[in-house]
Design a protein around this motif. Sequence first.
Motif, PDB file in Angstrom:
ATOM      1  N   ALA A 112       0.836  -1.201   0.000  1.00 58.57           N
ATOM      2  CA  ALA A 112       0.000   0.000   0.000  1.00 58.57           C
ATOM      3  C   ALA A 112       0.869   1.249   0.000  1.00 58.57           C
ATOM      4  O   ALA A 112       1.807   1.359   0.791  1.00 58.57           O
ATOM      5  CB  ALA A 112      -0.914   0.006   1.218  1.00 58.57           C
ATOM      6  N   ILE A 113       0.564   2.159  -0.916  1.00 59.63           N
ATOM      7  CA  ILE A 113       1.185   3.480  -0.931  1.00 59.63           C
ATOM      8  C   ILE A 113       0.061   4.462  -0.631  1.00 59.63           C
ATOM      9  O   ILE A 113      -0.775   4.756  -1.489  1.00 59.63           O
ATOM     10  CB  ILE A 113       1.840   3.790  -2.287  1.00 59.63           C
ATOM     11  N   VAL A 114       0.014   4.937   0.599  1.00 60.15           N
ATOM     12  CA  VAL A 114      -1.107   5.753   1.064  1.00 60.15           C
ATOM     13  C   VAL A 114      -0.806   7.229   0.855  1.00 60.15           C
ATOM     14  O   VAL A 114       0.272   7.711   1.221  1.00 60.15           O
ATOM     15  CB  VAL A 114      -1.397   5.473   2.553  1.00 60.15           C
ATOM     16  N   SER A 115      -1.767   7.943   0.266  1.00 57.30           N
ATOM     17  CA  SER A 115      -1.585   9.365  -0.017  1.00 57.30           C
ATOM     18  C   SER A 115      -1.422  10.153   1.269  1.00 57.30           C
ATOM     19  O   SER A 115      -1.971   9.801   2.314  1.00 57.30           O
ATOM     20  CB  SER A 115      -2.782   9.904  -0.808  1.00 57.30           C
ATOM     21  N   LYS A 116      -0.664  11.242   1.180  1.00 53.31           N
ATOM     22  CA  LYS A 116      -0.425  12.088   2.343  1.00 53.31           C
ATOM     23  C   LYS A 116      -1.705  12.801   2.746  1.00 53.31           C
ATOM     24  O   LYS A 116      -2.665  12.898   1.991  1.00 53.31           O
ATOM     25  CB  LYS A 116       0.675  13.109   2.034  1.00 53.31           C
ATOM     26  N   SER A 117      -1.701  13.372   3.941  1.00 50.86           N
ATOM     27  CA  SER A 117      -2.908  13.967   4.514  1.00 50.86           C
ATOM     28  C   SER A 117      -3.345  15.245   3.814  1.00 50.86           C
ATOM     29  O   SER A 117      -4.519  15.589   3.812  1.00 50.86           O
ATOM     30  CB  SER A 117      -2.674  14.265   5.996  1.00 50.86           C
ATOM     31  N   ASN A 118      -2.406  15.999   3.227  1.00 52.70           N
ATOM     32  CA  ASN A 118      -2.731  17.255   2.533  1.00 52.70           C
ATOM     33  C   ASN A 118      -3.528  18.224   3.399  1.00 52.70           C
ATOM     34  O   ASN A 118      -4.507  18.834   2.961  1.00 52.70           O
ATOM     35  CB  ASN A 118      -3.512  16.964   1.242  1.00 52.70           C
ATOM     36  N   GLY A 119      -3.128  18.345   4.657  1.00 57.40           N
ATOM     37  CA  GLY A 119      -3.757  19.327   5.531  1.00 57.40           C
ATOM     38  C   GLY A 119      -5.022  18.873   6.218  1.00 57.40           C
ATOM     39  O   GLY A 119      -5.615  19.618   6.986  1.00 57.40           O
ATOM     40  N   THR A 120      -5.482  17.658   5.975  1.00 53.39           N
ATOM     41  CA  THR A 120      -6.702  17.189   6.618  1.00 53.39           C
ATOM     42  C   THR A 120      -6.489  17.004   8.113  1.00 53.39           C
ATOM     43  O   THR A 120      -5.370  16.816   8.576  1.00 53.39           O
ATOM     44  CB  THR A 120      -7.169  15.851   6.006  1.00 53.39           C
ATOM     45  N   THR A 121      -7.580  17.070   8.865  1.00 54.74           N
ATOM     46  CA  THR A 121      -7.500  16.878  10.311  1.00 54.74           C
ATOM     47  C   THR A 121      -7.613  15.410  10.693  1.00 54.74           C
ATOM     48  O   THR A 121      -7.554  15.064  11.865  1.00 54.74           O
ATOM     49  CB  THR A 121      -8.627  17.661  11.008  1.00 54.74           C
TER      50      THR A 121
END
Length: 270
Positions: free
Chosen positions: A182-191
């Motif tokens: 699994a390559i999980v996308s970064k949070s990009n500012g989400t809480t």
Amino acid sequence: MIRKANFSFSLFHLFFVIPLLTLTSIQADESLPGPGKDGITITVEKGQTLSVISKTYLDDPRKWKELLKSNKIDNPNLILPGMKLWIPASLGKRPIAEIARSRGQSFVFLHSKKETSWSNASAGVGLFLRDEAKTEADSLLELHLVSGSQLELAPSSHVLIERVKSDTEPDTFFLRRGRMKAIVSKSNGTTLKKMFILRTPAAIADVKGTEFLTEVDEKENTSLACYEGNVAVSAQNVTVEVKAGYATFVEKGKAPTTPFLIPNAPKIEP
């Protein structure tokens, strides 16, 4: 006279309109389906309109009336920032994941389409909530998620989509057997504290942007190796933090082992 009229208007809104809006919001929130229902719950943000929400989550801005009906709301003007909206999976057109690559004998079970048996997996096929994918020996399957994450299913593996990411819930998959990268996308500012959850028969892995490899053996034991970021692995009320370059082993019915050092990430090839 003008001041009196304005004063009366303000009192009317204070004691009648505002309580009505608040009551309607609460009623809509309480009418949302409970856990276990197919779909997601979102929080309305400032500036969002029904058409924007419908476009974002349903791929069709014209479905806002169906969205209101699903939430038992009669007046579209009562959609306020901060209130919850239930988005049933049945309204959505956009799949949670799409097959990007398929090699050898791989299959999908499309429960979302009311299919009753496995069918051949091919590039471009969309997967929705509760759908399954599996590979046979000498086969490979690559999935691209709407959230931006990527999954690679190794030979003789089987995975189920349990939940789709929203502003309150992460993507959740269940690995029944086999091996998956699994390559999980970064949070990009989400809480969100978690961007991805992977469940297995022996453990639960909580992730927020990372790369890791998980394997479920024939005895349903779980091995998880982290190659970027970190993963929290839990079992039997015990949680270990697995950092990049480390792994843990979870025997079914037991707690995770203390993380241990591992070599570089292998490539999944049949």
